[in-house]
Design a protein around this motif. Structure first.
Motif, PDB file in Angstrom:
ATOM      1  N   SER A 109       0.915  -1.156  -0.011  1.00 44.52           N
ATOM      2  CA  SER A 109      -0.125  -0.030   0.135  1.00 44.52           C
ATOM      3  C   SER A 109       0.795   1.232  -0.316  1.00 44.52           C
ATOM      4  O   SER A 109       1.885   1.326   0.718  1.00 44.52           O
ATOM      5  N   ASP A 111      -0.101   3.765   1.457  1.00 41.96           N
ATOM      6  CA  ASP A 111      -0.550   4.435   2.623  1.00 41.96           C
ATOM      7  C   ASP A 111       0.420   4.157   3.802  1.00 41.96           C
ATOM      8  O   ASP A 111       0.138   3.027   4.163  1.00 41.96           O
ATOM      9  N   VAL A 114      -1.631   2.221   6.447  1.00 39.56           N
ATOM     10  CA  VAL A 114      -1.973   0.720   6.238  1.00 39.56           C
ATOM     11  C   VAL A 114      -0.815  -0.085   6.648  1.00 39.56           C
ATOM     12  O   VAL A 114      -0.922  -1.124   6.997  1.00 39.56           O
TER      13      VAL A 114
END
Length: 161
Positions: A109, A111, A114
């Motif tokens: 990911s 992010d 995450v």
């Protein structure tokens, strides 16, 4: 080309095939003669088990069906994981690995939040494996999506593991 000549490509293909065949035959014969040949073991993921009232019943059924082991899953309750591992070993179908897919929090990911969640879940999977007595954890670290390409998934997940 005459019927007696052979191309270099054909010669190399045939030589490689013959060499591989001889090596395979020799290693199989050596392993069998030395008594080291082991047939494949059969295992099943815990989540695929029938809905029986207790784990003991599930594990006994697996043993009677010829299974050799179980793939566990991450658990928050490590005491329950330890009990499950003990019951599986007593039934003769030890939990040899824990599988963590990381589908909800993949290491691929982009992010950071995450990634942090995924790293905590990987840590829990490792702790679960230890509690169950498993010596292996299967990690599926990356998920390819419309926005995460294969190359990006590989690079990002390797960096974050």
């Amino acid at each position: 080309m005459s019927s007696q000549s052979i191309s270099r490509r054909h010669f190399l293909q045939q030589t490689a095939a013959a060499g591989a065949g001889l090596a395979l035959a020799a290693s199989a014969g050596t392993a069998a003669a030395a008594g080291t040949f082991t047939p494949f073991k059969k295992a099943i993921q815990y989540g695929k088990l029938l809905d029986l009232p207790t784990d003991k019943e599930k594990f006994a059924l697996l043993k009677s069906c010829g299974f050799d082991g179980i793939e566990g899953y991450p658990m928050a309750d490590l005491d329950a994981a330890k009990r499950m591992g003990e019951e599986a070993r007593e039934a003769g179908v030890p939990i040899h690995s824990v599988t963590y897919g990381g589908w909800k929090a993949p290491m691929s990911s982009p992010d950071p939040a995450v990634i942090k969640t995924g790293q905590a879940e990987i840590d829990n999977a490792l702790r679960t494996a230890k509690a169950m007595g498993a010596d292996t954890m299967l990690l599926v670290p990356a998920v390819v999506t419309d926005t995460v390409r294969y190359q990006d998934a590989w690079v990002t997940s390797q960096k974050n593991i």
